[in-house]
Scaffold this motif. Structure first.
Motif, PDB file in Angstrom:
ATOM      1  N   PRO A   1      -9.283  29.161 -22.711  1.00  0.00           N
ATOM      2  CA  PRO A   1      -8.224  29.012 -21.709  1.00  0.00           C
ATOM      3  C   PRO A   1      -7.014  29.900 -21.969  1.00  0.00           C
ATOM      4  N   ILE A   2      -6.713  30.175 -23.231  1.00  0.00           N
ATOM      5  CA  ILE A   2      -5.555  31.020 -23.510  1.00  0.00           C
ATOM      6  C   ILE A   2      -5.787  32.434 -23.006  1.00  0.00           C
ATOM      7  N   ALA A   3      -7.013  32.935 -23.144  1.00  0.00           N
ATOM      8  CA  ALA A   3      -7.322  34.266 -22.605  1.00  0.00           C
ATOM      9  C   ALA A   3      -7.223  34.267 -21.085  1.00  0.00           C
TER      10      ALA A   3
ATOM     11  N   GLU B   1       3.913  27.553 -13.615  1.00  0.00           N
ATOM     12  CA  GLU B   1       3.677  27.282 -15.033  1.00  0.00           C
ATOM     13  C   GLU B   1       2.175  27.141 -15.278  1.00  0.00           C
ATOM     14  N   LEU B   2       1.749  27.477 -16.496  1.00  0.00           N
ATOM     15  CA  LEU B   2       0.332  27.582 -16.833  1.00  0.00           C
ATOM     16  C   LEU B   2       0.029  26.669 -18.013  1.00  0.00           C
ATOM     17  N   GLY B   3      -0.913  25.742 -17.828  1.00  0.00           N
ATOM     18  CA  GLY B   3      -1.164  24.768 -18.872  1.00  0.00           C
ATOM     19  C   GLY B   3      -2.621  24.633 -19.253  1.00  0.00           C
ATOM     20  N   THR B   4      -2.855  24.029 -20.417  1.00  0.00           N
ATOM     21  CA  THR B   4      -4.204  23.703 -20.867  1.00  0.00           C
ATOM     22  C   THR B   4      -4.327  22.189 -20.952  1.00  0.00           C
ATOM     23  N   ALA B   5      -5.418  21.647 -20.415  1.00  0.00           N
ATOM     24  CA  ALA B   5      -5.588  20.189 -20.383  1.00  0.00           C
ATOM     25  C   ALA B   5      -7.061  19.839 -20.632  1.00  0.00           C
TER      26      ALA B   5
END
Length: 360
Positions: A60-62, A75-79
């Protein structure tokens, strides 16, 4: 709007980013297009799930690094990122890098516990150190310390032409205030509050055993139940998590909580789409009646209907009434065109019905 509900302040969505294993690029591209659409529609946040050895986003970070270069505001998040698969120091470097590239828009959500199917994946993931790996909350503490800029080593300074730092580089000063814990249990909600994180809630909670029952080890935790055995109230359980989190958070009632449920507005859906959405929800309804599996997981009901109908249901949800942020989850198995319709209805109809106004 129900007088007992707060106006919705922040509207987000969550996607798993499915792709075809034989041709994975189009699926990743569609995920990026959805995030771009979300920004155009005024959504405050877009979140991606994390899947390993499956046909969903594994990095997800990539993906969010790419999304950061196609957007300017959302905004961009990981869940969520399961830390059992990660080295906290290396992850801290990646998070800070993408946060800086995005202009301070990253919202990392994490969780702990052994990797899913640990007995099958640990030989590949940690072939030499599996027995020594710590999958408890300590793994989150390490990540938080690195993100906050605490020393990672006792060495810094120059060595020849090389210059070394004693903390993770790059350092993004605001990132630590945007760290989220993905909780489905009372214990983990309390821990997140005690450690000053934000709280991500999903459509799954863990039902705890009666008082005096067996405890747990490692980083996972039991949730709370409501009512007698055989009678379970998902919203009441989730509400207890919110209140425990805020009771232990330095910010108290101002501590941030985001709720993630599966809601599917049908305002502009075609007849075929409505039928598909309703069939999807029916298929998943049985798992909402009683806890599932050894982990005793209880699922929230998916909400399908017009935005007016969904808003009415949400306003009756005691957990929803405690929050003013959401990240509604998109169903995993729909087509790109379905997601476009759902997101458009969320932003133009459901959000306003909940008191939300698009971001600038």
């Amino acid at each position: 709007m129900s007088p007992s509900s707060k106006p919705l302040r922040r509207l987000g969505f969550l996607t798993i980013g499915l792709f075809d294993g034989a041709d994975p690029r189009p699926g990743h591209e569609n995920t990026l297009k959805l995030i771009e659409l979300g920004e155009q529609l005024g959504f405050d946040s877009a979140w991606v799930r994390h899947r390993h050895l499956q046909y969903g986003i594994s990095s997800p970070i990539a993906v969010l690094a790419a999304a950061s270069q196609r957007t300017s505001r959302i905004e961009l998040g990981t869940a969520v990122i399961p830390l059992g698969w990660e080295n906290p120091l290396r992850l801290a470097e990646d998070l800070a890098t993408v946060d800086l590239l995005s202009g301070g828009r990253l919202n990392p959500g994490v969780s702990v516990g052994p990797p899913m199917h640990a007995d099958r994946v640990l030989p590949a993931l940690y072939p030499d150190t599996a027995e020594a790996e710590d999958f408890s909350f300590e793994r989150v503490r390490r990540l938080l310390s690195f993100v906050r800029g605490e020393p990672a080593t006792d060495f810094s300074g120059s060595e020849g032409f090389e210059v070394y730092s004693d903390r993770v580089q790059p350092h993004s000063p605001g990132l630590s205030g945007r760290m989220w814990y993905g909780s489905g249990s009372l214990r983990s909600a309390r821990w997140a509050g005690e450690n000053g994180m934000n709280l991500l809630l999903s459509s799954v909670v863990k039902v705890e055993e009666p008082a005096g029952g067996s405890g747990e080890s490692g980083g996972t935790a039991e949730g709370t139940s409501s009512g007698t055995e055989g009678s379970f109230d998902f919203a009441a359980i989730q509400l207890s998590h919110i209140r425990a989190f805020r009771a232990h958070h330095p910010d108290g009632e101002r501590a941030r909580v985001s709720q993630g449920l599966v809601v599917i507005p049908t305002d502009t859906a075609t007849t075929a789409q409505r039928e598909k959405y309703e069939a999807f929800a029916r298929q998943r309804t049985p798992r909402t009646a009683t806890p599932q599996g050894p982990a005793r997981l209880l699922f929230a009901r998916d909400i399908v209907g017009t935005s007016e109908q969904i808003a009415e249901r949400l306003h009756a949800d005691p957990a929803f009434r405690e929050v003013d942020e959401v990240a509604f989850a998109l169903p995993f198995t729909f087509e790109h065109e379905d997601y476009v319709q759902i997101l458009t209805d969320m932003a133009t109809r459901l959000g306003p019905a909940l008191g939300w106004r698009p971001g600038g």
